[in-house]
Design an enzyme around this catalytic site. Structure first.
Site, PDB file in Angstrom:
ATOM      1  N   CYS A 271      55.821  10.927 -74.001  1.00 16.73           N
ATOM      2  CA  CYS A 271      55.067  11.476 -75.141  1.00 16.73           C
ATOM      3  C   CYS A 271      55.063  10.556 -76.345  1.00 16.73           C
ATOM      4  O   CYS A 271      56.103  10.031 -76.727  1.00 16.73           O
ATOM      5  CB  CYS A 271      55.700  12.774 -75.641  1.00 16.73           C
ATOM      6  SG  CYS A 271      55.728  14.077 -74.465  1.00 16.73           S
TER       7      CYS A 271
ATOM      8  N   ARG B 111      38.474  17.371 -72.613  1.00 14.90           N
ATOM      9  CA  ARG B 111      39.478  17.996 -73.469  1.00 14.90           C
ATOM     10  C   ARG B 111      39.810  17.120 -74.660  1.00 14.90           C
ATOM     11  O   ARG B 111      40.267  17.583 -75.683  1.00 14.90           O
ATOM     12  CB  ARG B 111      40.756  18.240 -72.673  1.00 14.90           C
ATOM     13  CG  ARG B 111      40.641  19.398 -71.742  1.00 14.90           C
ATOM     14  CD  ARG B 111      41.554  19.215 -70.565  1.00 14.90           C
ATOM     15  NE  ARG B 111      42.961  19.151 -70.984  1.00 14.90           N
ATOM     16  CZ  ARG B 111      43.937  18.789 -70.173  1.00 14.90           C
ATOM     17  NH1 ARG B 111      43.667  18.449 -68.939  1.00 14.90           N
ATOM     18  NH2 ARG B 111      45.175  18.788 -70.598  1.00 14.90           N
TER      19      ARG B 111
HETATM   20  N1  LIG Z   1      54.426  18.872 -74.904  1.00 19.06           N
HETATM   21  C1  LIG Z   1      53.964  17.891 -75.596  1.00 19.06           C
HETATM   22  O1  LIG Z   1      54.633  17.367 -76.482  1.00 19.06           O
HETATM   23  C2  LIG Z   1      52.615  17.340 -75.350  1.00 19.06           C
HETATM   24  C3  LIG Z   1      51.951  17.587 -74.192  1.00 19.06           C
HETATM   25  N2  LIG Z   1      50.740  17.019 -73.915  1.00 19.06           N
HETATM   26  C4  LIG Z   1      50.109  17.291 -72.643  1.00 19.06           C
HETATM   27  O2  LIG Z   1      48.828  16.680 -72.639  1.00 19.06           O
HETATM   28  C5  LIG Z   1      47.872  17.559 -72.117  1.00 19.06           C
HETATM   29  C6  LIG Z   1      46.805  17.876 -73.111  1.00 19.06           C
HETATM   30  O3  LIG Z   1      47.292  18.491 -74.265  1.00 19.06           O
HETATM   31  P1  LIG Z   1      46.288  18.835 -75.438  1.00 19.06           P
HETATM   32  O4  LIG Z   1      45.568  17.622 -75.909  1.00 19.06           O
HETATM   33  O5  LIG Z   1      47.037  19.575 -76.448  1.00 19.06           O
HETATM   34  O6  LIG Z   1      45.222  19.775 -74.667  1.00 19.06           O
HETATM   35  P2  LIG Z   1      44.311  20.977 -75.156  1.00 19.06           P
HETATM   36  O7  LIG Z   1      43.363  21.225 -74.047  1.00 19.06           O
HETATM   37  O8  LIG Z   1      45.082  22.124 -75.648  1.00 19.06           O
HETATM   38  O9  LIG Z   1      43.588  20.397 -76.429  1.00 19.06           O
HETATM   39  C7  LIG Z   1      42.578  19.384 -76.457  1.00 19.06           C
HETATM   40  C8  LIG Z   1      41.645  19.672 -77.622  1.00 19.06           C
HETATM   41  O10 LIG Z   1      40.744  20.715 -77.245  1.00 19.06           O
HETATM   42  C9  LIG Z   1      40.707  21.745 -78.225  1.00 19.06           C
HETATM   43  N3  LIG Z   1      40.366  23.028 -77.583  1.00 19.06           N
HETATM   44  C10 LIG Z   1      41.097  23.708 -76.681  1.00 19.06           C
HETATM   45  N4  LIG Z   1      40.436  24.851 -76.287  1.00 19.06           N
HETATM   46  C11 LIG Z   1      39.266  24.862 -76.952  1.00 19.06           C
HETATM   47  C12 LIG Z   1      38.154  25.767 -76.965  1.00 19.06           C
HETATM   48  N5  LIG Z   1      38.130  26.863 -76.204  1.00 19.06           N
HETATM   49  N6  LIG Z   1      37.118  25.453 -77.768  1.00 19.06           N
HETATM   50  C13 LIG Z   1      37.124  24.340 -78.541  1.00 19.06           C
HETATM   51  N7  LIG Z   1      38.140  23.460 -78.569  1.00 19.06           N
HETATM   52  C14 LIG Z   1      39.206  23.709 -77.775  1.00 19.06           C
HETATM   53  C15 LIG Z   1      42.102  21.693 -78.832  1.00 19.06           C
HETATM   54  O11 LIG Z   1      42.162  22.298 -80.097  1.00 19.06           O
HETATM   55  C16 LIG Z   1      42.351  20.184 -78.886  1.00 19.06           C
HETATM   56  O12 LIG Z   1      41.733  19.613 -80.014  1.00 19.06           O
HETATM   57  C17 LIG Z   1      48.625  18.773 -71.631  1.00 19.06           C
HETATM   58  O13 LIG Z   1      48.915  18.547 -70.284  1.00 19.06           O
HETATM   59  C18 LIG Z   1      49.861  18.779 -72.469  1.00 19.06           C
HETATM   60  O14 LIG Z   1      50.929  19.423 -71.800  1.00 19.06           O
HETATM   61  C19 LIG Z   1      50.131  16.222 -74.831  1.00 19.06           C
HETATM   62  C20 LIG Z   1      50.725  15.944 -76.014  1.00 19.06           C
HETATM   63  C21 LIG Z   1      52.012  16.488 -76.368  1.00 19.06           C
HETATM   64  O1  LIG Z   2      53.080  13.822 -75.996  1.00 17.29           O
HETATM   65  C1  LIG Z   2      52.822  13.957 -74.798  1.00 17.29           C
HETATM   66  N1  LIG Z   2      51.839  13.212 -74.285  1.00 17.29           N
HETATM   67  C2  LIG Z   2      51.458  13.285 -73.015  1.00 17.29           C
HETATM   68  O2  LIG Z   2      50.565  12.554 -72.587  1.00 17.29           O
HETATM   69  C3  LIG Z   2      52.161  14.207 -72.191  1.00 17.29           C
HETATM   70  N2  LIG Z   2      52.039  14.542 -70.906  1.00 17.29           N
HETATM   71  C4  LIG Z   2      53.002  15.492 -70.671  1.00 17.29           C
HETATM   72  N3  LIG Z   2      53.696  15.725 -71.767  1.00 17.29           N
HETATM   73  C5  LIG Z   2      54.819  16.626 -71.951  1.00 17.29           C
HETATM   74  O3  LIG Z   2      56.013  15.978 -71.488  1.00 17.29           O
HETATM   75  C6  LIG Z   2      56.697  16.832 -70.553  1.00 17.29           C
HETATM   76  C7  LIG Z   2      57.521  16.028 -69.563  1.00 17.29           C
HETATM   77  O4  LIG Z   2      58.553  15.354 -70.227  1.00 17.29           O
HETATM   78  P1  LIG Z   2      59.710  14.550 -69.454  1.00 17.29           P
HETATM   79  O5  LIG Z   2      59.065  13.406 -68.753  1.00 17.29           O
HETATM   80  O6  LIG Z   2      60.643  14.094 -70.515  1.00 17.29           O
HETATM   81  O7  LIG Z   2      60.330  15.517 -68.511  1.00 17.29           O
HETATM   82  C8  LIG Z   2      55.569  17.628 -69.945  1.00 17.29           C
HETATM   83  O8  LIG Z   2      56.018  18.795 -69.311  1.00 17.29           O
HETATM   84  C9  LIG Z   2      54.653  17.875 -71.136  1.00 17.29           C
HETATM   85  O9  LIG Z   2      55.066  18.949 -71.946  1.00 17.29           O
HETATM   86  C10 LIG Z   2      53.184  14.952 -72.729  1.00 17.29           C
HETATM   87  N4  LIG Z   2      53.510  14.835 -74.014  1.00 17.29           N
HETATM   88  K   LIG Z   3      58.875  11.056 -76.823  1.00 18.83           K
END
Ligand SMILES: NC(=O)C1=CN([C@@H]2O[C@H](COP(=O)(O)OP(=O)(O)OC[C@H]3O[C@@H](n4cnc5c(N)ncnc54)[C@H](O)[C@@H]3O)[C@@H](O)[C@H]2O)C=CC1
Ligand SMILES: O=c1[nH]c(=O)c2[nH+]cn([C@@H]3O[C@H](COP(=O)(O)O)[C@@H](O)[C@H]3O)c2[nH]1
Ligand SMILES: [K+]
Length: 560
Positions: free
Chosen positions: A321, A417
């Protein structure tokens, strides 16, 4: 004797200082051991209605969880969440594969049509590591079984352009698809063959039993019972988004029998997610819906109000991340878990600590800080069951692992997305890279879980303590009272007998109410956490260094 005289600090004190901490920053004080590690019961809830024996789930990422990983996770008592960087039909097919899987069999063996050549098998071997294929008329599972090609059929053949039809063995020992695992095992043992195709009455190929798969099923290190639904099928979850199309996606997944869905977002506290949770709970009341990700009590509260059955906690803590760097939002994972769990616990909703898990100690910390379940990406990436092929780099065997928000993953399928509707710009929030081969999760998880049990034993979170009398003899009354106090804090409401003998060697005996019988070590751990009995401290940089290996000329870190 009062709480202040207990050493260390409670969770409330440690996490109320205006600093956010992660797992490595905190350390727990050990308790008193009076039970064996194997007595610790780790069964726990992933969502309101689903309990797992192993509190571990695999992340919905395209380099971590497809059907093979989901099958393995459920086999060892955990659960896998299928990623959704694929079409709805492909994801539904993955659910179907898990639901149709029978432990001990290979549900999707390598299959080719008779017109393929030996060089196709050579190519498959270098990519996937397998050297035998089943031959069906369609080249797929479900086609009519024609033969099998193993190394012995092709090893000495110099002309690699020969067709499989010309070299395959057609005289096959097969078993019909109603046979039990035990029957297949018997047949394999008696025949001394390595492969036993499972075929339907019409001759079509259903699955494969191999000597290796049966041996694995029989010899797994005390894996215990798998995670199954009411019909005895393996449990499987899936990730979906919050776009209008995702409602159609969920409908297909439900048709195939998915047990829970995760609304996959880095910032779950949005109008889109709240609307989606309400829609799903109204349309499929028996489907568990897990919201997230969240890292604050306020975010959690809104999703629980909307009807979430579970919450996924973590923002920017994952190994791949970059969200905290790119967007300047997130939270240290230990603080996020503690704060969200405290709120969710009071509302009866379990939480999943997601991301940042590097070892079994981190799993202990996540669970002890209030999580009911732990989700891993990198820990399970690079295993046999993770999607993708192995490759060698500088003599090291590797598999790809990437963030779902990395440019590579986004360009595979989730563009819509990430493309900001107004500007059409892509900004990555994750990286793509590789991790080392780790072997099978079927072997890794039992060892990981034993490490976790030892952690709960050392911290004194017995699962069966309620059924026994705890006795303690101390060299002076003060020390005895300290012990007693910690037991009373841990079991505040369930003591029915208390004897204190203040003689030369003071002795205390506490009998705990049977009402607690069967409470898991985890429930006990959470009780300790919220009553202040779980004592902890933060670690200075030097003490973190001391806690790791140091001052060695060289060493090998082998965990099992
Ligand atoms: N756990 C973490 O720290 C993180 C995880 N991720 C992973 O990356 C992937 C994508 O995450 P996101 O970018 O947050 O995906 P997301 O699909 O929630 O968001 C992408 C964009 O689409 C918008 N959006 C969502 N639904 C909508 C709707 N119905 N209408 C209009 N706009 C809408 C959101 O507000 C955002 O700007 C996931 O697999 C997530 O688990 C990504 C970053 C951080
Ligand atoms: O900031 C992020 N950008 C990404 O591209 C991304 N992809 C996955 N995830 C999140 O990281 C989790 C896995 O973390 P670990 O490898 O540490 O187990 C996952 O379970 C997610 O919550 C993301 N977070
Ligand atoms: K990190």
């Amino acid at each position: 004797m009062n709480m202040e005289e207990l050493d260390g600090f409670s969770g409330k004190e440690v996490f109320g200082q205006g600093v956010c901490y992660t797992y490595d920053d905190v350390i727990f004080h050990p308790g008193h051991i009076d039970f064996a590690a194997h007595e610790v019961e780790l069964k726990s809830k992933i969502s309101k209605n689903i309990t797992l024996r192993t509190p571990l789930v695999s992340s919905p990422m395209d380099t971590v969880t497809e059907a093979g990983m989901a099958v393995a996770m459920a086999t060892v008592g955990g659960m896998g969440f299928l990623h959704y960087n694929m079409t709805t039909e492909d994801q539904a097919e993955n659910v179907r594969l898990v639901k149709n899987h029978t432990i001990g069999f290979i549900t999707h063996p390598e299959v080719m049509p008779p017109s393929n050549t030996i060089s196709d098998i050579d190519e498959m071997k270098s990519r996937r590591g397998y050297s035998s294929v089943l031959v069906t008329d369609t080249g797929k599972i479900g086609g009519k079984l024609l033969g099998i090609v193993t190394t012995r059929d092709i090893d000495l053949v110099t002309n690699r352009s020969l067709t499989l039809e010309s070299v395959m063995t057609c005289d096959l020992l097969t078993v019909d698809d109603t046979a039990t695992f035990e029957k297949a095992a018997e047949m394999l043992k008696a025949s001394k063959k390595g492969k036993l195709p499972v075929v339907a009455a019409d001759g079509t190929l259903k699955r494969l039993a191999t000597y290796a798969s049966l041996k694995e099923a029989l010899l797994l290190p005390s894996a215990g019972a798998p995670s199954t639904d009411a019909k005895g099928r393996l449990l499987v979850g899936a990730a979906v988004g919050t776009r209008p199309d995702d409602k159609v996606r969920v409908a297909r997944l439900v048709e195939e029998g998915v047990d829970a869905v995760i609304l996959d977002s880095s910032q779950g506290d949005s109008v889109y997610q709240i609307e989606m949770i309400k829609h799903l709970k109204a349309t499929y009341p028996s489907l568990d819906v897990i919201g997230g990700n969240v890292v604050t009590a306020a975010q959690a509260s809104r999703l629980i109000d909307a009807g979430a059955d579970g919450l996924r906690v973590g923002m920017g803590s994952g190994s791949i991340c970059t969200t905290q760097e790119v967007c300047a939002v997130g939270r240290g994972q230990a603080t996020a878990v503690y704060k969200v769990a405290a709120l969710a616990h009071s509302r009866g909703v379990p939480i999943i600590a997601d991301g940042g898990i590097q070892n079994s100690g981190h799993i202990v910390k996540a669970l002890a800080l209030g999580a009911s379940m732990v989700m891993c990406g990198s820990m399970f990436a690079g295993t046999t069951e993770a999607p993708g092929d192995y490759f060698f780099q500088d003599g090291v065997k590797l598999k790809r692992y990437r963030g779902m928000g990395s440019l590579e993953a986004m360009s595979k399928g989730s563009d819509t997305r990430y493309l900001s509707e107004a500007t059409h710009l892509k900004v990555a929030q994750g990286v793509a890279g590789s991790v080392k081969d780790k072997g099978s999760v079927l072997k890794m998880i039992p060892y990981l879980m034993h490490g976790v049990k030892q952690g709960f034993q050392a911290r004194h979170c017995p699962s069966t303590a309620a059924s026994r009398v705890l006795c303690h003899r101390a060299y002076d009354l003060d020390v005895l009272m300290l012990w007693l106090r910690s037991v009373l804090v841990a079991c505040a409401v369930s003591v029915d007998l208390l004897v204190v003998d203040s003689g030369a060697q003071p002795l205390a005996a506490v009998s705990l109410l049977a009402a607690d019988l069967g409470a898991s070590g985890l429930v006990k751990g959470h009780e300790l956490l919220y009553t202040g009995g779980m004592r902890m401290e933060t670690r200075s940089g030097a003490s973190q260094k001391e806690g790791g290996v140091h001052d060695m000329h060289s060493y090998e870190k082998k965990l099992w």
